[in-house]
Design an enzyme around this catalytic site. Structure first.
Site, mmCIF file in Angstrom:
data_model
loop_
_atom_site.group_PDB
_atom_site.id
_atom_site.type_symbol
_atom_site.label_atom_id
_atom_site.label_comp_id
_atom_site.label_asym_id
_atom_site.label_seq_id
_atom_site.Cartn_x
_atom_site.Cartn_y
_atom_site.Cartn_z
ATOM 1 C CG ASN A 67 5.391 -11.731 16.718
ATOM 2 O OD1 ASN A 67 4.469 -11.515 15.917
ATOM 3 N ND2 ASN A 67 5.495 -13.107 16.859
ATOM 4 C CD GLU A 83 7.705 -8.261 9.546
ATOM 5 O OE1 GLU A 83 6.712 -8.911 9.309
ATOM 6 O OE2 GLU A 83 8.036 -7.523 8.823
ATOM 7 N NE ARG A 126 -3.615 -17.398 18.467
ATOM 8 C CZ ARG A 126 -2.765 -16.343 17.621
ATOM 9 N NH1 ARG A 126 -2.027 -15.843 18.379
ATOM 10 N NH2 ARG A 126 -3.371 -16.274 16.670
ATOM 11 C CG HIS A 129 5.673 -13.140 11.877
ATOM 12 N ND1 HIS A 129 4.642 -12.354 12.363
ATOM 13 C CD2 HIS A 129 6.321 -11.986 10.854
ATOM 14 C CE1 HIS A 129 4.671 -11.228 11.760
ATOM 15 N NE2 HIS A 129 5.696 -11.012 10.998
ATOM 16 N N PRO A 138 -0.876 -8.614 19.396
ATOM 17 C CG PRO A 138 -2.458 -8.480 17.793
ATOM 18 C CD PRO A 138 -1.211 -7.558 18.244
ATOM 19 C CG ASN A 139 -4.836 -12.881 20.040
ATOM 20 O OD1 ASN A 139 -5.575 -12.601 20.886
ATOM 21 N ND2 ASN A 139 -5.174 -12.405 18.732
ATOM 22 N NE ARG A 186 -0.839 -19.384 10.712
ATOM 23 C CZ ARG A 186 -0.632 -18.557 11.641
ATOM 24 N NH1 ARG A 186 -0.040 -17.935 12.462
ATOM 25 N NH2 ARG A 186 -1.936 -18.511 12.247
ATOM 26 C CE1 TYR A 191 1.351 -18.070 16.265
ATOM 27 C CE2 TYR A 191 -0.739 -19.243 16.783
ATOM 28 C CZ TYR A 191 -0.144 -18.328 16.128
ATOM 29 O OH TYR A 191 -0.697 -17.618 15.298
ATOM 30 C CB ALA A 226 -3.380 -10.344 13.620
#
Length: 138
Positions: free
Chosen positions: A71, A95, A17, A97, A9-10, A104, A22, A74
């Site tokens: 990725n 995985e 964004r 990110h 998502p996103n 964070r 990012y 969330a």
């Protein structure tokens, strides 16, 4: 070598964004660079904001690809289902990110995917994907 990048998502909003977190490059633009750089790989890309679609794609490709770069965004921190899908397949999963999730919010420090992943690349911006691809060469 057949590798698929699956984004959650996103991540379709990369370039727009939170550029301070990012960056300002779109994923589509970056993906074209990866295809040129890793021309010996058969690279494909899938993105969805919907958890079930991500699980369906993992199950669909999880027995006939050489690798998955995931990725889950969330959903990494909330989806037992995505973690279970990664556990259920035979294809190795890296995985990824973009940001350093450990720098964070605390809820981002836990991953339901990590226990079932071949490895994790965190915090190198979009280059996290490049590093994940390089891991399949070793």
């Amino acid at each position: 070598m057949k590798i698929i990048i699956i984004n959650g998502p996103n991540l379709n909003l990369l370039g727009k964004r939170e550029p301070e977190v990012y960056g300002s490059e779109t994923f589509e633009s970056y993906f074209l660079q990866l295809q040129k750089e890793f021309h010996n790989f058969e690279l494909s890309y899938f993105q969805s904001n919907i958890e079930g679609e991500l699980i369906n794609k993992i199950q669909e490709v999880g027995f006939d690809c050489d690798g998955i770069i995931l990725n889950a965004a969330a959903y990494t921190h909330t989806s037992v289902g995505i973690g279970d899908a990664v556990k259920a397949i035979s294809t190795p999963v890296i995985e990824v990110h973009i940001s350093n999730t450990f720098a964070r919010e605390e809820f981002r420090h836990h991953s339901f995917i990590a226990p079932h992943a071949k490895g994790i690349v965190i915090g190198f911006g979009l280059n996290s994907y490049r590093l994940a691809l390089q891991s399949f060469i070793l």
